[in-house]
Design a protein around this motif. Sequence first.
Motif, PDB file in Angstrom:
ATOM      1  N   ALA A   1       0.594  -1.260   0.300  1.00 17.42           N
ATOM      2  CA  ALA A   1       0.144   0.371   0.193  1.00 17.42           C
ATOM      3  C   ALA A   1       0.830   1.514   0.447  1.00 17.42           C
ATOM      4  N   PHE A   2       2.000   1.036  -0.222  1.00 20.91           N
ATOM      5  CA  PHE A   2       3.384   1.982   0.595  1.00 20.91           C
ATOM      6  C   PHE A   2       4.649   1.719   0.617  1.00 20.91           C
ATOM      7  N   PRO A   3       5.773   2.298   0.358  1.00 22.41           N
ATOM      8  CA  PRO A   3       6.634   1.789   0.156  1.00 22.41           C
ATOM      9  C   PRO A   3       7.263   1.350   1.734  1.00 22.41           C
TER      10      PRO A   3
ATOM     11  N   LEU B   1      11.648   8.928   9.185  1.00 22.32           N
ATOM     12  CA  LEU B   1      10.060   8.893   9.591  1.00 22.32           C
ATOM     13  C   LEU B   1       9.889   7.333   8.377  1.00 22.32           C
ATOM     14  N   HIS B   2      10.307   7.981   7.108  1.00 23.09           N
ATOM     15  CA  HIS B   2       9.805   7.296   5.952  1.00 23.09           C
ATOM     16  C   HIS B   2      11.021   7.071   5.970  1.00 23.09           C
ATOM     17  N   TYR B   3      12.007   6.468   6.259  1.00 22.67           N
ATOM     18  CA  TYR B   3      13.167   5.842   5.150  1.00 22.67           C
ATOM     19  C   TYR B   3      12.362   3.843   4.948  1.00 22.67           C
TER      20      TYR B   3
ATOM     21  N   ILE C   1       9.579  -1.869  11.184  1.00 20.88           N
ATOM     22  CA  ILE C   1       9.104  -2.337  10.337  1.00 20.88           C
ATOM     23  C   ILE C   1       7.316  -1.779  10.166  1.00 20.88           C
ATOM     24  N   ASP C   2       7.421  -0.622   9.316  1.00 18.91           N
ATOM     25  CA  ASP C   2       5.770   0.152   8.760  1.00 18.91           C
ATOM     26  C   ASP C   2       5.531  -0.696   8.072  1.00 18.91           C
ATOM     27  N   ALA C   3       4.522  -1.447   7.378  1.00 19.81           N
ATOM     28  CA  ALA C   3       4.191  -2.003   5.578  1.00 19.81           C
ATOM     29  C   ALA C   3       2.908  -1.976   5.886  1.00 19.81           C
TER      30      ALA C   3
ATOM     31  N   ALA D   1      -4.144  -2.178   4.628  1.00 20.49           N
ATOM     32  CA  ALA D   1      -3.792  -1.776   6.216  1.00 20.49           C
ATOM     33  C   ALA D   1      -2.639  -0.882   5.968  1.00 20.49           C
ATOM     34  N   ASP D   2      -2.364  -0.772   7.686  1.00 21.34           N
ATOM     35  CA  ASP D   2      -1.089   0.672   7.831  1.00 21.34           C
ATOM     36  C   ASP D   2      -0.943  -0.022   8.995  1.00 21.34           C
ATOM     37  N   ILE D   3       0.490  -0.896   9.407  1.00 24.00           N
ATOM     38  CA  ILE D   3       0.624  -1.430  10.035  1.00 24.00           C
ATOM     39  C   ILE D   3       2.049  -0.947  11.387  1.00 24.00           C
TER      40      ILE D   3
ATOM     41  N   GLY E   1      -2.882   9.295  13.770  1.00 25.64           N
ATOM     42  CA  GLY E   1      -2.625   8.383  13.188  1.00 25.64           C
ATOM     43  C   GLY E   1      -3.681   9.508  11.939  1.00 25.64           C
ATOM     44  N   HIS E   2      -4.678   8.690  11.306  1.00 30.14           N
ATOM     45  CA  HIS E   2      -4.630   9.417   9.951  1.00 30.14           C
ATOM     46  C   HIS E   2      -5.594   8.758   9.800  1.00 30.14           C
ATOM     47  N   TYR E   3      -7.082   8.728   8.310  1.00 29.51           N
ATOM     48  CA  TYR E   3      -7.950   7.816   8.030  1.00 29.51           C
ATOM     49  C   TYR E   3      -6.964   7.162   7.138  1.00 29.51           C
TER      50      TYR E   3
ATOM     51  N   VAL F   1      -3.720   4.819   1.448  1.00 28.87           N
ATOM     52  CA  VAL F   1      -3.478   5.052   2.810  1.00 28.87           C
ATOM     53  C   VAL F   1      -3.877   6.217   3.913  1.00 28.87           C
ATOM     54  N   HIS F   2      -2.929   7.138   3.553  1.00 24.80           N
ATOM     55  CA  HIS F   2      -3.678   8.139   4.367  1.00 24.80           C
ATOM     56  C   HIS F   2      -4.805   8.976   3.942  1.00 24.80           C
ATOM     57  N   ASP F   3      -6.026   8.446   3.936  1.00 27.13           N
ATOM     58  CA  ASP F   3      -6.782   8.256   3.546  1.00 27.13           C
ATOM     59  C   ASP F   3      -8.163   9.562   3.265  1.00 27.13           C
TER      60      ASP F   3
ATOM     61  N   ILE G   1      -4.194   4.305  14.745  1.00 30.94           N
ATOM     62  CA  ILE G   1      -3.225   5.146  15.800  1.00 30.94           C
ATOM     63  C   ILE G   1      -1.680   4.610  15.556  1.00 30.94           C
ATOM     64  N   GLU G   2      -1.178   5.412  15.870  1.00 23.81           N
ATOM     65  CA  GLU G   2       0.283   4.849  15.709  1.00 23.81           C
ATOM     66  C   GLU G   2       1.356   6.261  16.477  1.00 23.81           C
ATOM     67  N   PRO G   3       1.549   5.303  18.184  1.00 20.99           N
ATOM     68  CA  PRO G   3       2.465   6.552  18.557  1.00 20.99           C
ATOM     69  C   PRO G   3       3.953   6.227  18.323  1.00 20.99           C
TER      70      PRO G   3
ATOM     71  N   LEU H   1       4.455   1.831  16.979  1.00 26.87           N
ATOM     72  CA  LEU H   1       3.804   0.687  16.861  1.00 26.87           C
ATOM     73  C   LEU H   1       2.381   1.520  16.459  1.00 26.87           C
ATOM     74  N   GLU H   2       1.668   0.711  15.331  1.00 27.46           N
ATOM     75  CA  GLU H   2       0.911   1.079  14.857  1.00 27.46           C
ATOM     76  C   GLU H   2      -0.029   0.459  14.356  1.00 27.46           C
ATOM     77  N   ASP H   3      -1.345   0.625  14.363  1.00 29.66           N
ATOM     78  CA  ASP H   3      -2.537  -0.893  14.479  1.00 29.66           C
ATOM     79  C   ASP H   3      -3.710  -0.136  13.991  1.00 29.66           C
TER      80      ASP H   3
HETATM   81  N1  GLY Z   1       3.122   4.085   6.498  1.00 32.37           N
HETATM   82  C1  GLY Z   1       2.660   5.138   6.735  1.00 32.37           C
HETATM   83  C2  GLY Z   1       2.439   5.999   8.273  1.00 32.37           C
HETATM   84  O1  GLY Z   1       1.880   4.963   9.123  1.00 32.37           O
HETATM   85  O2  GLY Z   1       1.413   6.964   7.859  1.00 32.37           O
END
Ligand code: GLY
Length: 408
Positions: free
Chosen positions: A234-236, A248-250, A265-267, A276-278, A348-350, A355-357, A373-375, A388-390
């Motif tokens: 969904a994103f690199p 942040l976006h390595y 890992i952010d994937a 999805a974005d975790i 976080g984001h929608y 992915v950033h809806d 939610i991703e602190p 950590l992101e869910d």
């Molecule tokens: N993976 C991009 C973000 O967490 O917003």
Amino acid sequence: MIYEQPDYINRRKKLGSLIQEKYQVKNGNIILFANLENERTLFSQESSFFYYTGINEPGAVLIVDLNGYTTLFIPNFDGKREAWMSGCIDLKSPQKVGVDEIKLLGDSYKGIVAHPFFTVDEYNHLIEFIKNSGLPFFSLLPDLASSNFVQKFLLNRLISFLSELGEKVRDISSLIYSMRRKKDATEMVAIIKAIEITHMGFDAAKEVIRPGGLESEVKAAMEYIFTSFGAQSAFPTIAASGKNATILHYTKNLDELSSGDLLLIDAGAEFNHYCADISRTFAISEKMTPRQKELFNVVQDTKEYIESLAKPGMYLNNNLFPENSLSHLAMQFFAKYGLEKYFTHGIGHYLGLDVHDVGSSHEALSEGDVITIEPGLYIKEESIGIRLEDDYQITKNGCVCLSDLDKS
Ligand code: GLY
Ligand code: MN
Ligand code: MN
């Protein structure tokens, strides 16, 4: 598995009614542009065009009258494209793509690729249609520098051949975004499938984490699973070890994994266009150092705290109402530990087709919204980056975590 098709016809009708109500008009046309191809990347459809059509072809232009009658204009490749590409739209089969009519945009293109600098001849049928309609047009022209670049560019090119269109176009991005924020059952199925595939990707990625391993192996393990299950990224993918995790976006993902470092890992898989974005953070050696664990626990506690607060009426980020703004509340939570300066992004984001809806972080959350939610904490001087992101859906009184499948 057979997936239920979204009801594109009703989505278009609903948009027409929203426009009639907001602008107090009976007649007019919605005009939306499909994205264009780029030979170095896989084609990615413009999300709102996809939301109202389910069509994944480049270069098309959608015209919907406010009662829902839909005409799809497609580039005229004179039958040449079929030899190179699958999925070409058949001019004679509108029912196959769920529209009322298909027309050619204009005279034939030289090649087989729709391009941004189309000529007046290549669009002359559409130009004629617009000239004859005499009605207002409604399109996606939000006043945001970074969004809808292709829509704006193509519309402006069209206006350069048809100046009277300029005065007739109104921006309906807020109506489209309000519809896209509310996910229907078919959309939730796709998001949950994307999340399941992402979890399997994390399981595979965890297997290759070891001192001396490579960030690139982690990314490859993750994306092997995405590809195997008919999804894509969904994103690199971010596989960032040690100090790299403080960027942040390595996405270079080429360094060796060192003993004693953390790996962030952010994937996210994109399945059937939904994302999805975790994010997870792991120790590369057996376990975290006491300092790493201390920071990890603060991030985890912040995440649980924000989860407990996310509900209708709260905001992702709103300076006017800091007491109800999840980003501000997360910052205050970190401040209790003197760590606030290391939390360098929003909470976080929608999430959805993008992915950033779509949806403004200043608007109150409401039931049905899907968010992340991703602190995180990013401390360069200690070479520690933790996120950590869910993914969550807002319910009537709170939120439910969609990605807590195995507590990985
Ligand atoms: N993976 C991009 C973000 O967490 O917003
Ligand atoms: Mn995210
Ligand atoms: Mn992420």
